[in-house]
Design a protein around this motif. Structure first.
Motif, PDB file in Angstrom:
ATOM      1  N   GLU A  57     -36.323  29.950 -38.307  1.00  0.00           N
ATOM      2  CA  GLU A  57     -37.395  30.251 -39.203  1.00  0.00           C
ATOM      3  C   GLU A  57     -38.973  30.376 -38.389  1.00  0.00           C
ATOM      4  O   GLU A  57     -39.597  30.977 -38.660  1.00  0.00           O
ATOM      5  CB  GLU A  57     -37.500  29.334 -40.601  1.00  0.00           C
ATOM      6  CG  GLU A  57     -36.441  29.973 -41.455  1.00  0.00           C
ATOM      7  CD  GLU A  57     -36.070  29.084 -42.603  1.00  0.00           C
ATOM      8  OE1 GLU A  57     -35.545  29.403 -43.536  1.00  0.00           O
ATOM      9  OE2 GLU A  57     -36.516  27.857 -42.481  1.00  0.00           O
ATOM     10  N   GLN A  58     -38.872  29.048 -37.642  1.00  0.00           N
ATOM     11  CA  GLN A  58     -40.473  28.898 -37.046  1.00  0.00           C
ATOM     12  C   GLN A  58     -40.386  29.756 -35.807  1.00  0.00           C
ATOM     13  O   GLN A  58     -41.644  30.224 -35.616  1.00  0.00           O
ATOM     14  CB  GLN A  58     -40.362  27.371 -36.461  1.00  0.00           C
ATOM     15  CG  GLN A  58     -40.309  26.255 -37.219  1.00  0.00           C
ATOM     16  CD  GLN A  58     -40.113  24.907 -36.808  1.00  0.00           C
ATOM     17  OE1 GLN A  58     -39.473  24.752 -35.528  1.00  0.00           O
ATOM     18  NE2 GLN A  58     -40.480  23.918 -37.578  1.00  0.00           N
ATOM     19  N   TYR A  60     -39.339  33.172 -35.876  1.00  0.00           N
ATOM     20  CA  TYR A  60     -39.697  34.369 -36.354  1.00  0.00           C
ATOM     21  C   TYR A  60     -41.223  34.054 -37.000  1.00  0.00           C
ATOM     22  O   TYR A  60     -41.692  35.290 -36.916  1.00  0.00           O
ATOM     23  CB  TYR A  60     -38.720  34.830 -37.207  1.00  0.00           C
ATOM     24  CG  TYR A  60     -37.564  35.637 -36.378  1.00  0.00           C
ATOM     25  CD1 TYR A  60     -38.003  36.922 -36.111  1.00  0.00           C
ATOM     26  CD2 TYR A  60     -36.661  35.219 -35.889  1.00  0.00           C
ATOM     27  CE1 TYR A  60     -37.239  37.723 -35.293  1.00  0.00           C
ATOM     28  CE2 TYR A  60     -36.002  35.709 -35.090  1.00  0.00           C
ATOM     29  CZ  TYR A  60     -36.042  37.056 -34.674  1.00  0.00           C
ATOM     30  OH  TYR A  60     -35.285  37.822 -33.876  1.00  0.00           O
ATOM     31  N   ALA A  61     -41.481  32.953 -37.427  1.00  0.00           N
ATOM     32  CA  ALA A  61     -42.981  33.191 -37.922  1.00  0.00           C
ATOM     33  C   ALA A  61     -43.893  33.226 -36.672  1.00  0.00           C
ATOM     34  O   ALA A  61     -45.050  33.936 -36.636  1.00  0.00           O
ATOM     35  CB  ALA A  61     -43.204  31.703 -38.544  1.00  0.00           C
ATOM     36  N   ILE A  62     -43.576  32.623 -35.594  1.00  0.00           N
ATOM     37  CA  ILE A  62     -44.266  33.007 -34.117  1.00  0.00           C
ATOM     38  C   ILE A  62     -44.434  34.018 -34.130  1.00  0.00           C
ATOM     39  O   ILE A  62     -45.324  35.033 -33.439  1.00  0.00           O
ATOM     40  CB  ILE A  62     -43.930  32.017 -33.212  1.00  0.00           C
ATOM     41  CG1 ILE A  62     -44.137  30.437 -33.424  1.00  0.00           C
ATOM     42  CG2 ILE A  62     -44.525  32.399 -31.838  1.00  0.00           C
ATOM     43  CD1 ILE A  62     -43.418  29.444 -32.542  1.00  0.00           C
ATOM     44  N   ARG A  64     -43.912  36.844 -35.839  1.00  0.00           N
ATOM     45  CA  ARG A  64     -44.759  37.848 -36.525  1.00  0.00           C
ATOM     46  C   ARG A  64     -46.251  37.455 -36.448  1.00  0.00           C
ATOM     47  O   ARG A  64     -46.848  38.580 -36.193  1.00  0.00           O
ATOM     48  CB  ARG A  64     -44.374  37.325 -38.186  1.00  0.00           C
ATOM     49  CG  ARG A  64     -43.333  37.771 -38.566  1.00  0.00           C
ATOM     50  CD  ARG A  64     -42.937  37.728 -40.165  1.00  0.00           C
ATOM     51  NE  ARG A  64     -43.272  36.293 -40.585  1.00  0.00           N
ATOM     52  CZ  ARG A  64     -41.970  35.333 -40.330  1.00  0.00           C
ATOM     53  NH1 ARG A  64     -40.989  35.864 -39.889  1.00  0.00           N
ATOM     54  NH2 ARG A  64     -42.344  34.195 -41.031  1.00  0.00           N
ATOM     55  N   ASP A  65     -46.634  36.320 -36.009  1.00  0.00           N
ATOM     56  CA  ASP A  65     -47.834  36.274 -35.385  1.00  0.00           C
ATOM     57  C   ASP A  65     -48.266  37.060 -34.115  1.00  0.00           C
ATOM     58  O   ASP A  65     -49.314  37.558 -33.953  1.00  0.00           O
ATOM     59  CB  ASP A  65     -48.090  34.661 -35.264  1.00  0.00           C
ATOM     60  CG  ASP A  65     -48.213  34.025 -36.550  1.00  0.00           C
ATOM     61  OD1 ASP A  65     -48.381  34.466 -37.668  1.00  0.00           O
ATOM     62  OD2 ASP A  65     -48.172  32.876 -36.542  1.00  0.00           O
ATOM     63  N   ALA A 108     -35.552  34.946 -42.913  1.00  0.00           N
ATOM     64  CA  ALA A 108     -36.211  34.189 -41.918  1.00  0.00           C
ATOM     65  C   ALA A 108     -37.190  35.444 -41.052  1.00  0.00           C
ATOM     66  O   ALA A 108     -38.250  35.215 -40.802  1.00  0.00           O
ATOM     67  CB  ALA A 108     -35.556  33.471 -40.848  1.00  0.00           C
ATOM     68  N   HIS A 110     -37.739  38.621 -42.211  1.00  0.00           N
ATOM     69  CA  HIS A 110     -38.511  39.261 -43.297  1.00  0.00           C
ATOM     70  C   HIS A 110     -38.882  38.443 -44.356  1.00  0.00           C
ATOM     71  O   HIS A 110     -38.440  38.867 -45.569  1.00  0.00           O
ATOM     72  CB  HIS A 110     -38.019  40.581 -43.628  1.00  0.00           C
ATOM     73  CG  HIS A 110     -37.410  41.465 -42.100  1.00  0.00           C
ATOM     74  ND1 HIS A 110     -38.480  41.928 -41.434  1.00  0.00           N
ATOM     75  CD2 HIS A 110     -36.321  41.815 -41.666  1.00  0.00           C
ATOM     76  CE1 HIS A 110     -37.700  42.629 -40.485  1.00  0.00           C
ATOM     77  NE2 HIS A 110     -36.486  42.382 -40.526  1.00  0.00           N
ATOM     78  N   PRO A 111     -39.664  37.636 -44.435  1.00  0.00           N
ATOM     79  CA  PRO A 111     -39.794  36.568 -45.568  1.00  0.00           C
ATOM     80  C   PRO A 111     -40.498  37.630 -46.981  1.00  0.00           C
ATOM     81  O   PRO A 111     -41.203  38.474 -46.399  1.00  0.00           O
ATOM     82  CB  PRO A 111     -40.891  35.689 -45.371  1.00  0.00           C
ATOM     83  CG  PRO A 111     -41.353  36.140 -44.140  1.00  0.00           C
ATOM     84  CD  PRO A 111     -40.276  37.075 -43.437  1.00  0.00           C
TER      85      PRO A 111
END
Length: 113
Positions: A57-58, A60-62, A64-65, A108, A110-111
């Motif tokens: 999850e971390q 995929y947050a990166i 997306r950023d 994760a 596509h939240p």
């Protein structure tokens, strides 16, 4: 294109070209009874499926950023299934264990969807 393990990064932008993170990830989680060999490896060893999902999850947050901040065009997570001595897969070598659950992986990436 750039390959980076384990953390996602973006290559430098070039005018008129897509920028791609061609390989990243490699979070290793061996599942007892579902490995090719007892001796195995991953780029970063995870303690259990909860730890694996949290780190995924971390990542995929990166990613997306990186899309919004750096213009990242595409990314490829390594790897979908374990292969022989590598335990980096989302599924085990024998395809019998989905390490994080398909729905959790989708969320994760596509939240909110």
């Amino acid at each position: 294109d750039v390959h980076n393990y384990p953390d996602p990064v973006a290559p430098a932008a070039e005018s008129g070209l897509a920028i791609v993170l061609g390989e990243f990830g490699g979070l290793g989680l061996p599942v007892q009874g579902h490995t090719w060999e007892q001796k195995n490896w991953g780029y970063q060893k995870m303690s259990d499926s909860t730890d694996l999902l949290r780190r995924y999850e971390q990542f995929y947050a990166i990613v997306r950023d990186l899309v919004t901040a750096k213009g990242l065009s595409a990314s490829v997570y390594t790897q979908t299934t374990d292969v022989e001595t590598e335990t980096n897969g989302l599924m085990t070598y024998d395809r019998k264990v989905d390490k994080m659950g398909f729905e959790n992986v989708r969320k994760a990436m596509h939240p909110g969807q």
